[in-house]
Design an enzyme around this catalytic site. Sequence first.
Site, PDB file in Angstrom:
ATOM      1  N   LYS A 126       0.776  -1.275   0.131  1.00  0.00           N
ATOM      2  CA  LYS A 126      -0.109  -0.119  -0.054  1.00  0.00           C
ATOM      3  C   LYS A 126       0.968   1.082  -0.125  1.00  0.00           C
ATOM      4  CE  LYS A 126      -3.771  -2.659   2.291  1.00  0.00           C
ATOM      5  NZ  LYS A 126      -4.225  -3.149   3.738  1.00  0.00           N
TER       6      LYS A 126
ATOM      7  N   GLN B  27      -4.741  -1.835  10.013  1.00  0.00           N
ATOM      8  CA  GLN B  27      -4.257  -3.343   9.465  1.00  0.00           C
ATOM      9  C   GLN B  27      -4.614  -4.319  10.357  1.00  0.00           C
ATOM     10  OE1 GLN B  27      -2.591  -3.534   6.272  1.00  0.00           O
ATOM     11  NE2 GLN B  27      -3.423  -5.790   6.588  1.00  0.00           N
TER      12      GLN B  27
ATOM     13  N   ASP C 236     -11.215   2.309   4.527  1.00  0.00           N
ATOM     14  CA  ASP C 236     -11.462   1.048   4.305  1.00  0.00           C
ATOM     15  C   ASP C 236     -12.812   0.696   4.312  1.00  0.00           C
ATOM     16  OD1 ASP C 236      -9.333  -1.090   3.712  1.00  0.00           O
ATOM     17  OD2 ASP C 236      -8.920  -1.482   5.736  1.00  0.00           O
TER      18      ASP C 236
END
Length: 893
Positions: A14, A58, A83
Amino acid sequence: VGNRDDSNLYINMKLKAAAEIGISANHIKLPNTATEADVLKCIASLNGDPAVHGFIVQLPLDSDKPINTEKITNAVAPEKDVDGLSSINAGKLSRGDLGDCFIPCTPKGCMELIRQTGVQVAGKRAVVVGRSKIVGAPMHDLLLWNHATVTTCHSKTSTLAEEVGKADILVVAAGKAEMVKGEWIKPGAIVIDCGINHVPDSTKASGKRVVGDVAYSAAKEKASYITPVPGGVGPMTVAMLMQSTVESAQRFLEKFKPGKWNIQYNQLTLKMPVPSDIEISQSCIPKPIDQVAKEVGLLPDEVELYGQTKAKVHLSVLKRLKNQPDGKYVVVTGITPTPLGEGKSTTTVGLVQALGAHLHQNVFACVRQPSQGPTFGIKGGAAGGGYCQVIPMEEFNLHLTGDIHAITAANNLVAAAVDARIFHELTQTDQALYSRLVPSVNGVRKFSDIQIRRLQKLGINKTDPMALTKEEINLFVRLDIDPGTITWQRVLDTNDRFLRKITIGQSPTEKGFSRTAQFDITVSSEIMAVLALSDGLEDMKKRLGRMVVASSKRGEPVTADDLGVTGALAVLMKDAVKPNLMQTLEGTPVFVHAGPFANIAHGNSSVLADKIALKLVGKEGFVVTEAGFGADIGMEKFFNIKCRYSGLRPHVVVLVATVRALKMHGGGPAVTAGVPLPKEYMEENLQLLAKGCSNLNKQIQNARLFGVPVVVAVNAFKTDTKAELALVVQLAKEAGAFDAVECTHWAEGGKGAIALAQAVQRASQAPSNFRFLYNVELPVIDKIRLIAQQIYGASDIELLPEALEKVALYTKQGFGNLPICMAKTHLSLSHDPEQKGAPTGFILPIRDIRASVGAGFLYPLVGTMSTMPGLPTRPCFYDIDLDPVSGEVIGLF
């Protein structure tokens, strides 16, 4: 959180993708010892940082402490949840609000892959295998709101092969290797495989290979389109994360115009006649102060909440915004006032309400914190008045966040240290003093840091306590304070006339050491002036250490550093140094910070509040601060002392005038607090008014001496006539004001100061050639003479013997190059409060000069200055009460 290899791999992918397309991305690493609170604190900081447009947590969270993943994902602000995993974004997706939410990246990527095929989703039969919150469930919703007929299958679906066979579009996210067989798939179907699984493979060096959830080899023979594993959905997920981040930035820029606050203003409900100040204040519901902080661009970790309506602001904001250009700097002052005051605070608040709530400019007010003494004495509160107030006014006028109490504690610690040191030096030998000042702890003697500074000041460059000679020990332990030179007094934030002169040390335990002393009111403490002039914690600490409390018998200054108390003072003041955030009635932000006397000190709010506010408002914004008393006192000190130390340069002076005060200066009868105004002030009298405008003229000239444009605010009262107000406006312009404007903000709030605000905007664009009145390197007497002649109109000054002695003493001690802070009456341009108008040709008597070395000025005394007010026959406290049912304060004004 933690250090999982797979998580680090995904994060690096990312970061690499972000770098390739020009997104600034950072990896915030928390250790595997991080607690849930640690993670939430980090998220809160990112939520509040306007420089961050999106962030992800994450998963999984690799911590050895229990962490609720649901709580963590829901803590991410929905507008930054790129997200798309928070319940709010999930809820919006399930309701079909696709344009007002973030979609989880994997389903969003899958949808983009389907679109790339050119096949229309609407009307197709779609099957989703898997129901996870990250892929399966949001994929179902996304397909549904794109008008597919959707079936979700899972591990308990008994007819899985049959359902898969019906799918025109098949999305598989089950997490089970090659679970969906090729023969199940409908010919021509679009197959999206989200699975990542490892299966044994002896042909590979690692002994395993990656496969999806679909048996790829067989499925590709039947599907029209199928994603490979790896290299299919994975890269699209990363791409969609980038896209969501860009979308977030775009939404932010649409909502928050660069440099403009997105601020909610309060609508006033005006009443006539205007109710009492506290009634107005309590009728308005303040915004939560954390909302105000967010609106002006403060981050959550830069704000300490003190309840719902006030907060401390950390000085770290200055470092964060150091490259932000400052806004326009406006100081509000006034003509020489009546004892009733002419409404500078009210005008300050009215002006910021007009600039903010009505002209939609970024604007901050920076005002002084009032003393509680006058609040319960004769003056009442100082939060403004009418529909121009800082609210809640009872919080503003009472304890606020405890800054004045901190100053009281710090000041009195110094006072206690002075007398205790004299006592101990009188009753102990050098060796006994040394043994106690540098005690042996576990057999080791060691100087503290502040003691080493004293040794260096004495020219003793030794750090071993055992190495000092007898003569050096004598110098070190003996401050040898001359009691007759003590200038440091105890303080209390209460009007108490019986503390003006006291005798201390009368207990037998003090062994006959007694002396005459006094209490001052807390806001007259030098520590208050130090707070107001400091530009940071380190600077404040240095100023505290430099404060001179007395002279030694050798004529040398004795400082707080010599007493060893500097560090303790800094500890007591560590929270007080942070400005206090409040708001006005109309919802514009206010810093309330510091409240030094305007006679024996400089009478202005803090440098730090102004500096922070100027950064927050930005280049096109405004910071409006107020200088105490008339322009000859507060404004002169604002320029010559505050601006000299802060380095800030003002753009506009707003000079407040009233018909009432100008009539007094024209020869009208005395104006006395608590007594009805004589008829001359209630009836039109243009002749009296015109004569009194000599004071207005002089104060305009005083402001122009510093090279700054002047806007006169004529604060209108209901007894003023149109002709009177028009005359003041006319004469102000003739005297050189940039503009002069009638104001009705007391009765109308910001609406009544719109014309003033527009005049200030225009004046801020005019040339400003700011200059100081004098060079600090000039001799003390010359600096005093310049102020007396140029600002007050005196022909000369006369120093009494005691003042002459102090000039010689302070020059010898190295304090001669400090700015001058004149301590004189505020009721006249001269030293005589009975002399109104603009007197000239008088000799200004200087009876004494004192030094506030820590704050950084000398203050000559012109006449007698009371530093401890008394209570009148009928103090304000007769009217102040607390409603025991509602808890509301009653009777403050």
